[in-house]
Design a protein around this motif. Structure first.
Motif, PDB file in Angstrom:
ATOM      1  N   TRP A 244      26.784  52.940  15.642  1.00 39.31           N
ATOM      2  CA  TRP A 244      27.278  51.843  16.475  1.00 39.31           C
ATOM      3  C   TRP A 244      28.776  51.649  16.250  1.00 39.31           C
ATOM      4  N   THR A 245      29.468  51.215  17.308  1.00 35.08           N
ATOM      5  CA  THR A 245      30.897  50.925  17.214  1.00 35.08           C
ATOM      6  C   THR A 245      31.172  49.550  17.814  1.00 35.08           C
ATOM      7  N   VAL A 246      31.773  48.674  17.006  1.00 35.50           N
ATOM      8  CA  VAL A 246      32.123  47.315  17.429  1.00 35.50           C
ATOM      9  C   VAL A 246      33.622  47.136  17.256  1.00 35.50           C
ATOM     10  N   VAL A 247      34.280  46.574  18.271  1.00 32.86           N
ATOM     11  CA  VAL A 247      35.720  46.312  18.214  1.00 32.86           C
ATOM     12  C   VAL A 247      35.943  44.813  18.324  1.00 32.86           C
ATOM     13  N   THR A 248      36.843  44.289  17.508  1.00 30.52           N
ATOM     14  CA  THR A 248      37.298  42.916  17.696  1.00 30.52           C
ATOM     15  C   THR A 248      38.789  42.919  17.972  1.00 30.52           C
ATOM     16  N   MET A 249      39.202  42.084  18.927  1.00 31.65           N
ATOM     17  CA  MET A 249      40.614  41.952  19.288  1.00 31.65           C
ATOM     18  C   MET A 249      40.791  40.603  19.951  1.00 31.65           C
ATOM     19  N   HIS A 250      42.021  40.153  20.084  1.00 27.14           N
ATOM     20  CA  HIS A 250      42.236  38.789  20.561  1.00 27.14           C
ATOM     21  C   HIS A 250      42.238  38.679  22.086  1.00 27.14           C
ATOM     22  N   HIS A 251      43.104  39.436  22.755  1.00 25.59           N
ATOM     23  CA  HIS A 251      43.247  39.311  24.206  1.00 25.59           C
ATOM     24  C   HIS A 251      42.097  40.039  24.909  1.00 25.59           C
ATOM     25  N   PRO A 252      41.419  39.382  25.841  1.00 19.62           N
ATOM     26  CA  PRO A 252      40.234  40.001  26.444  1.00 19.62           C
ATOM     27  C   PRO A 252      40.552  41.007  27.544  1.00 19.62           C
ATOM     28  N   ILE A 253      39.626  41.922  27.734  1.00 17.86           N
ATOM     29  CA  ILE A 253      39.710  42.875  28.841  1.00 17.86           C
ATOM     30  C   ILE A 253      39.547  42.154  30.173  1.00 17.86           C
ATOM     31  N   HIS A 254      38.601  41.237  30.238  1.00 17.49           N
ATOM     32  CA  HIS A 254      38.345  40.447  31.455  1.00 17.49           C
ATOM     33  C   HIS A 254      38.651  38.990  31.139  1.00 17.49           C
ATOM     34  N   ASN A 255      39.596  38.401  31.871  1.00 13.09           N
ATOM     35  CA  ASN A 255      40.006  37.028  31.591  1.00 13.09           C
ATOM     36  C   ASN A 255      39.104  36.005  32.264  1.00 13.09           C
ATOM     37  N   LEU A 256      38.932  34.866  31.579  1.00  8.51           N
ATOM     38  CA  LEU A 256      38.196  33.740  32.136  1.00  8.51           C
ATOM     39  C   LEU A 256      39.132  32.721  32.771  1.00  8.51           C
ATOM     40  N   LYS A 257      40.287  32.514  32.174  1.00  2.00           N
ATOM     41  CA  LYS A 257      41.229  31.523  32.675  1.00  2.00           C
ATOM     42  C   LYS A 257      42.085  32.133  33.768  1.00  2.00           C
ATOM     43  N   GLY A 258      42.248  31.394  34.861  1.00  2.00           N
ATOM     44  CA  GLY A 258      43.031  31.876  35.983  1.00  2.00           C
ATOM     45  C   GLY A 258      44.497  32.043  35.648  1.00  2.00           C
ATOM     46  N   GLY A 259      45.128  33.059  36.249  1.00  2.00           N
ATOM     47  CA  GLY A 259      46.556  33.248  36.103  1.00  2.00           C
ATOM     48  C   GLY A 259      47.000  33.904  34.823  1.00  2.00           C
ATOM     49  N   ARG A 260      46.066  34.457  34.046  1.00  2.00           N
ATOM     50  CA  ARG A 260      46.489  35.090  32.797  1.00  2.00           C
ATOM     51  C   ARG A 260      45.802  36.435  32.588  1.00  2.00           C
ATOM     52  N   ASN A 261      45.673  37.194  33.645  1.00  2.00           N
ATOM     53  CA  ASN A 261      45.040  38.496  33.538  1.00  2.00           C
ATOM     54  C   ASN A 261      45.976  39.471  32.826  1.00  2.00           C
ATOM     55  N   ASP A 262      45.641  39.820  31.578  1.00  2.00           N
ATOM     56  CA  ASP A 262      46.466  40.719  30.796  1.00  2.00           C
ATOM     57  C   ASP A 262      46.144  42.167  31.166  1.00  2.00           C
TER      58      ASP A 262
END
Length: 454
Positions: free
Chosen positions: A283-301
């Motif tokens: 198994w491979t698990v990754v943790t990181m801060h900025h998400p691949i898919h954003n929930l909050k509008g206007g902040r798609n990284d």
């Protein structure tokens, strides 16, 4: 009368001496004692602590727990490294040691100090190299409310997972990088938990200082309080690393670094690919801060999604645990091969007091706002079960990935996106929104529910 004066003079001297020693002992007293995950948790443990001034020695005593008060008689002594750092108010001393000669599946007692001023004895348990099961707790952003509302989330999580291998934090533990009071409150809320169970954390943007609107250097508190395994790329030690435990490889990525203008991101990405290519774990698990898919509008990284999502899919990463958006959203990617086999599972969550509204994109299988959650990940052989809990212990979301011979996963859940998603805005989310904004949000909620009831 003369004898009485002498008596009171002695009392004053004794009181002054006791006060002096109390102040001296307080400045030498170890605090912020924290366990950090290492590359091999079966034989290694990282320990850090702080004193308010330099000590004559920096020591850790470790003994196999024998259930007697005579622990020091059987303890082995290790010398820690020390360095001075400025916490924003004054110079203080950070102490750190990585112990590498422990026995697997063993309960140890330990204390830290200088030979005269010791902490209390604490305990930790090393991982069992023959155990197929792994359970750990994951939190999204804490950031606000660590000394008011977050501590209960941490404590409640121990009911669902009484003996976690570690506690994972997906960045933004605090909100102001160099504010020592915030770090103090965070560690006070964790208290004995941080001394008993190791932390596995990835830094968020708020652990970095801001410079002309861009995030720059990491706050000194990060390196002072954590000593994660240093198997990452040069220059990103203690933020980019991996650990292997019970047939699982867990990887921490520094997404703030990837988003910093002028930074050469190839070193982190090349390291990441090599760690995935040479991965013997199931198994491979990754943790990181900025998400691949954003929930909050206007902040798609988009930079993050464009860079990392293809790597996740190409190398078969199973689970990505994220923060940043102060809400809950979960997507299990079913487009990779067929409806049966799935690609990565993405989760964003929040643990603290700061909450955001949604942008109502269709990517999420499950949603919640104004909701503090803790998540328990249980991995046993070919099964990974992800469970998200409300603070009262009620399960809010759960899904299971079942690993197939060819390495793909089958996805099952009893919690699809539906009207019981938690959409009601909280007080903090409404702050700064106009009445028209709130009304527009409620209209979107109703439309969202209507479309998902069909």
């Amino acid at each position: 009368m003369k004898a009485l004066k002498i008596f009171f003079s002695l009392l004053v001297i004794i009181f002054s001496s006791c006060q002096h020693f109390a102040e001296q002992d307080q400045s030498l007293k170890p605090d912020r004692i924290i366990l950090s995950i290492q590359e091999d948790p079966t034989t290694q443990m990282g320990i850090t602590w702080r004193t308010m001034q330099e000590t004559p020695k920096s020591l850790v005593q470790v003994s196999i727990e024998n259930s007697t008060p005579d622990l020091k008689e059987t303890a082995k002594t290790y010398t820690a490294q020390t360095y001075s750092y400025n916490n924003g108010k004054q110079d203080v001393i950070s102490h750190r040691v990585t112990i590498k000669d422990l026995e697997p599946a063993t309960v140890y007692a330990y204390r830290v100090g200088d030979g005269s001023n010791w902490s209390e004895w604490n305990t930790f348990e090393t991982a069992d190299k023959n155990e197929s099961k792994l359970s750990f707790v994951y939190f999204g952003d804490v950031q606000y409310g660590f000394n008011t509302v977050w501590g209960r989330v941490l404590r409640q999580s121990l009911k669902a997972c009484p003996n976690p291998a570690f506690f994972m934090y997906a960045g933004d533990l605090i909100t102001t990088a160099g504010d020592d009071l915030e770090w103090e409150q965070f560690f006070e809320a964790g208290d004995w938990v941080f001394r008993t169970f190791p932390i596995l954390a990835t830094p968020g943007n708020h652990e970095h200082f801001k410079n002309n609107g861009a995030y720059g250097d990491l706050a000194p508190h990060w390196h002072a309080n954590f000593c994660f395994t240093e198997n990452g790329p040069k220059g990103l030690e203690n933020t980019v690393y991996y650990t292997d435990q019970n047939d699982v490889r867990i990887i921490s990525l520094n997404t703030t670094n990837l988003l910093t203008p002028g930074v050469d991101i190839d070193e982190q990405l090349n390291w990441f690919k090599s760690v995935l290519e040479n991965n013997p774990q199931r198994w491979t698990v990754v943790t990181m801060h900025h998400p691949i898919h954003n929930l909050k509008g206007g902040r798609n990284d988009k930079t993050i999604s464009e860079i990392l999502q293809p790597i996740f899919e190409d190398y078969g990463v199973d689970l990505i645990l994220q923060g940043h958006d102060h809400a809950y959203g979960r997507l299990v990617d079913t487009h990779k091969k067929s409806d049966k086999y799935v690609g990565p599972a993405y989760v964003v969550s929040a643990a603290g007091a700061k909450m955001y509204s949604f942008n109502f994109e269709d990517w999420a299988d499950r949603l919640a706002t104004n909701t503090q959650l803790y998540q328990v990940i249980d991995i046993d052989g070919d099964e990974l079960v992800f469970s998200a809990y409300l603070v009262d212990g009620e399960m809010f979301d759960q899904f299971k990935l079942t690993k197939q011979t060819e390495g793909e996963n089958i996805y099952t859940t009893n919690y699809p996106r539906q009207a019981e998603d938690r959409m009601e805005l909280g007080k903090r989310a409404k702050k700064g929104m106009s009445e028209e904004d709130i009304e527009a949000y409620q209209t979107k909620v109703e439309a969202f529910f209507d479309s998902n009831r069909k």
